[in-house]
Design a protein around this motif. Sequence first.
Motif, PDB file in Angstrom:
ATOM      1  N   THR A 148       0.831  -1.209   0.000  1.00  0.00           N
ATOM      2  CA  THR A 148       0.000   0.000   0.000  1.00  0.00           C
ATOM      3  C   THR A 148       0.859   1.249   0.000  1.00  0.00           C
ATOM      4  OG1 THR A 148      -1.793  -1.132   1.166  1.00  0.00           O
ATOM      5  CG2 THR A 148      -1.747   1.278   1.290  1.00  0.00           C
ATOM      6  N   LEU A 197      -8.033   3.744  -3.527  1.00  0.00           N
ATOM      7  CA  LEU A 197      -7.247   3.192  -2.424  1.00  0.00           C
ATOM      8  C   LEU A 197      -7.329   4.101  -1.201  1.00  0.00           C
ATOM      9  CD1 LEU A 197      -5.150   1.222  -1.238  1.00  0.00           C
ATOM     10  CD2 LEU A 197      -3.361   2.578  -2.364  1.00  0.00           C
ATOM     11  N   SER A 320      -5.231  -1.826  -5.520  1.00  0.00           N
ATOM     12  CA  SER A 320      -5.939  -0.734  -4.836  1.00  0.00           C
ATOM     13  C   SER A 320      -7.321  -1.183  -4.364  1.00  0.00           C
ATOM     14  CB  SER A 320      -6.061   0.481  -5.757  1.00  0.00           C
ATOM     15  OG  SER A 320      -4.798   1.065  -5.977  1.00  0.00           O
ATOM     16  N   LEU A 323      -6.164  -4.220  -1.321  1.00  0.00           N
ATOM     17  CA  LEU A 323      -5.282  -3.983  -0.179  1.00  0.00           C
ATOM     18  C   LEU A 323      -5.979  -3.457   1.079  1.00  0.00           C
ATOM     19  CD1 LEU A 323      -2.113  -2.601  -2.000  1.00  0.00           C
ATOM     20  CD2 LEU A 323      -2.326  -4.757  -0.748  1.00  0.00           C
TER      21      LEU A 323
END
Length: 347
Positions: A148, A197, A320, A323
């Motif tokens: 990330t 994200l 994205s 995660l």
Amino acid sequence: MGPVRAAIANPQFRTLAQAVAEHLSETAKDLAPGTRDDRRRELQRLQDHFGPSFDVGDFTEKAIRLYVGGAMRGKGKKKTLERRFSNLRVFFDWLSDLGYMPFRLPEDAKNAAIPPRAKDDSESSEPWPEGLILELLQDPKVRPTIKTLAIMRLYSGCRPEALASLEVERVEADRMRIIGDKNHPRTIPIHPVVQPLYAALKANAREPWLIPGQKPGGKNQTREFHIGKDVGRWLKMRKDAGTLTAKCTWYGLRHTFVTRWRNDLNLRLEIMQELIGQKPERISVADKHYRSAFTIERLAAELKKFHWPEAIEAECISLSRLLPDAIREEKARSFRAKNGVEAQPRR
């Protein structure tokens, strides 16, 4: 002339004590507690030397250089002295910006406390090969938190700690307010590829920070310390195998973004410098005014042109979506392991 009569004669008059109090009051909200205490201590030393009634308009470059040399030289490690000088520099720049002081302190003034030395090329980081980026993103052994932070850096060029310590309240749908390397805040756009994200991390947040579960570590108690250590070990395995050079480091992802921006895509240099918080070495007065005129919309328009090769971009888009939930599950597993709780079967 006393401070009261001087203030009547000159509205710009400020005693050092007044200026310090005003500065700390204005900047405290954007400083971490430790940095705020460091700034207060450094400015108290300044007051003790010049006196609280000193007119800040009487500062001269020579007087400041003499003070820096006498108060700091040889009185601490290099990083400590740099931090102390940075606190002074921010204060003097603030005085100059408000017109209380007729000049800005040159960067080389810190040489009075910290003698410059030749740059060692072995200390610099080199950009990551594209294959290495994909390898990190696709490695199942690499923690979701690391992936990330890597993706966030690939699309912003920010320093790792700036993103690891990013607070949820500083994140909006298309922009974020970053606290830079020297505690200088700046608002920058979020690249469209990674906006989902950021949004998902914010929706899942149960802590003040966007990236949860990071225990501060290291000498400076940074939130990205353990992530950096893990990535360092991951890179070392490849260096030991002879597939990477020693200059390929976790910090090098910042240089990877810069190289892609400048060399591969040939986008605007000044906008890139605004985005990553990089101060140009040489810039004219006219350019300073021009750079300060960049709106968030102008920054976003140029950032939107930035992209990675198709394979990397596709991996980032896919991750994205996955995660944020993977990080939440990672944190839950850690909690269960620490507290001896068995996972509940899904119904």
